[in-house]
Design an enzyme around this catalytic site. Sequence first.
Site, PDB file in Angstrom:
ATOM      1  N   ASN A  29       0.835  -1.209   0.000  1.00  0.00           N
ATOM      2  CA  ASN A  29       0.000   0.000   0.000  1.00  0.00           C
ATOM      3  C   ASN A  29       0.866   1.253   0.000  1.00  0.00           C
ATOM      4  OD1 ASN A  29      -2.292   1.548  -0.033  1.00  0.00           O
ATOM      5  ND2 ASN A  29      -2.759   1.299   2.130  1.00  0.00           N
TER       6      ASN A  29
ATOM      7  N   ARG B 247       8.074   6.862  -2.152  1.00  0.00           N
ATOM      8  CA  ARG B 247       8.125   6.596  -0.712  1.00  0.00           C
ATOM      9  C   ARG B 247       8.852   5.282  -0.428  1.00  0.00           C
ATOM     10  NH1 ARG B 247       3.565   5.329   3.419  1.00  0.00           N
ATOM     11  NH2 ARG B 247       4.458   6.065   5.367  1.00  0.00           N
TER      12      ARG B 247
ATOM     13  N   ARG C 130       4.458  -0.881   8.651  1.00  0.00           N
ATOM     14  CA  ARG C 130       5.505  -1.697   8.037  1.00  0.00           C
ATOM     15  C   ARG C 130       6.690  -1.872   8.981  1.00  0.00           C
ATOM     16  NH1 ARG C 130       3.804   2.251   5.223  1.00  0.00           N
ATOM     17  NH2 ARG C 130       2.380   1.939   3.467  1.00  0.00           N
TER      18      ARG C 130
ATOM     19  N   LYS D 151       1.329 -12.374  -2.958  1.00  0.00           N
ATOM     20  CA  LYS D 151       1.893 -11.577  -4.051  1.00  0.00           C
ATOM     21  C   LYS D 151       3.335 -11.192  -3.784  1.00  0.00           C
ATOM     22  CE  LYS D 151       0.673  -7.323  -4.633  1.00  0.00           C
ATOM     23  NZ  LYS D 151      -0.137  -6.120  -4.953  1.00  0.00           N
TER      24      LYS D 151
ATOM     25  N   PRO E 256       3.420 -12.619 -10.035  1.00  0.00           N
ATOM     26  CA  PRO E 256       2.865 -11.862  -8.903  1.00  0.00           C
ATOM     27  C   PRO E 256       1.515 -11.265  -9.303  1.00  0.00           C
ATOM     28  CG  PRO E 256       5.136 -11.205  -9.398  1.00  0.00           C
ATOM     29  CD  PRO E 256       4.628 -11.979 -10.565  1.00  0.00           C
TER      30      PRO E 256
ATOM     31  N   ASP F  23      -1.767  -9.198  -8.946  1.00  0.00           N
ATOM     32  CA  ASP F  23      -2.545  -8.139  -8.326  1.00  0.00           C
ATOM     33  C   ASP F  23      -3.636  -7.755  -9.323  1.00  0.00           C
ATOM     34  OD1 ASP F  23      -1.250  -6.727 -10.294  1.00  0.00           O
ATOM     35  OD2 ASP F  23      -0.166  -5.388  -8.946  1.00  0.00           O
TER      36      ASP F  23
ATOM     37  N   HIS G 127      -3.755  -5.390 -11.461  1.00  0.00           N
ATOM     38  CA  HIS G 127      -3.214  -5.042 -12.768  1.00  0.00           C
ATOM     39  C   HIS G 127      -2.949  -6.310 -13.591  1.00  0.00           C
ATOM     40  CE1 HIS G 127      -2.540  -0.905 -11.303  1.00  0.00           C
ATOM     41  NE2 HIS G 127      -2.161  -1.486 -10.182  1.00  0.00           N
TER      42      HIS G 127
ATOM     43  N   PHE H   7       3.574  -6.212 -18.131  1.00  0.00           N
ATOM     44  CA  PHE H   7       3.240  -5.348 -17.000  1.00  0.00           C
ATOM     45  C   PHE H   7       3.778  -3.934 -17.219  1.00  0.00           C
ATOM     46  CE2 PHE H   7       3.778  -3.369 -12.921  1.00  0.00           C
ATOM     47  CZ  PHE H   7       2.664  -3.747 -12.195  1.00  0.00           C
TER      48      PHE H   7
END
Length: 297
Positions: A69, A74, A123, A170, A187, A189, A191, A238
């Site tokens: 997330n 960042r 995290r 994932k 992986p 997700d 998308h 991707f």
Amino acid sequence: GGGGGGGGGCPAEATLRDYFTLGKDLRALSAHWAARDQRFAALEGFFPGCRLLRQDPLECLFSFILSSNNHISRIQSMVDTLCAYGDRLEAGDDGEAFYAFPSLDQLARASEADLRAKGFGYRARFVAEAVAQLRDKPGGGAAWLEGLRSDAKLDEARQELTSLHGVGPKVASCVALFSLDKYGAIPVDTHVWDLAVNYYKPELREAKSLTPRVMAQVEEAFAETFGDHCGWAHNTLFVSELASFQKQLPEKLRTPPRKKTLSAWRRNRTADQTWIPRSSASSWSSPCSACWPAAYG
């Protein structure tokens, strides 16, 4: 299977060849994928030389733990913060300090409280607890990860990785693909689910959430199309879906924008174990792209 191939007349060259997986004949692989898939054949010329990096497993693991997330800038900032616990390297020409990614013993100096104070949020607990788990592994966590690279099959590696705090299905697939030589890992997700629905397995459109069964079906769809290196092929597909790269494509190859639905929220929540609003898609990419595990050349 093995990673990037040896060769080279000096240690630095051998390291670079390994990191950029130059032992893989990408031209032959791309020709194979293009022969099996019209979509890949149409896109290949716009993204020549898109190859996976063979990342250090420890660095890859914690980079993806931080990606939950989150958005790219960042994540990069958080990784830089972790690196400050590592060995300082020779400064650049402008005097900027560089650091090696820390060992587990060095990471152990970063307490949950310290990381929370530095903006890691929830995290921080994932990092601190995963470090503790890895340090408790017989022989050490770095050796344990190397064992997953050299000895474990894909499903076993993913199962072991998901025993760590902060690692869901994932993230486990990302680590397996980008650092453990498991080139059949996809992986999944939203998308990647969209890619599968739009081009490879339209019947998955009826899925209400990214359950383990649906994720396995998505991976199976890519494997059926591209073979045992489907994770590599998926990476080019991707990348082609990222907004900055979509602009490079002719209109006929661009994927139409997705509609924002409640089901999309549910799919994201199931895949990541966190809430990821679709409205944040412009600033958030999946962990697969967040740590940019691809190189061109």
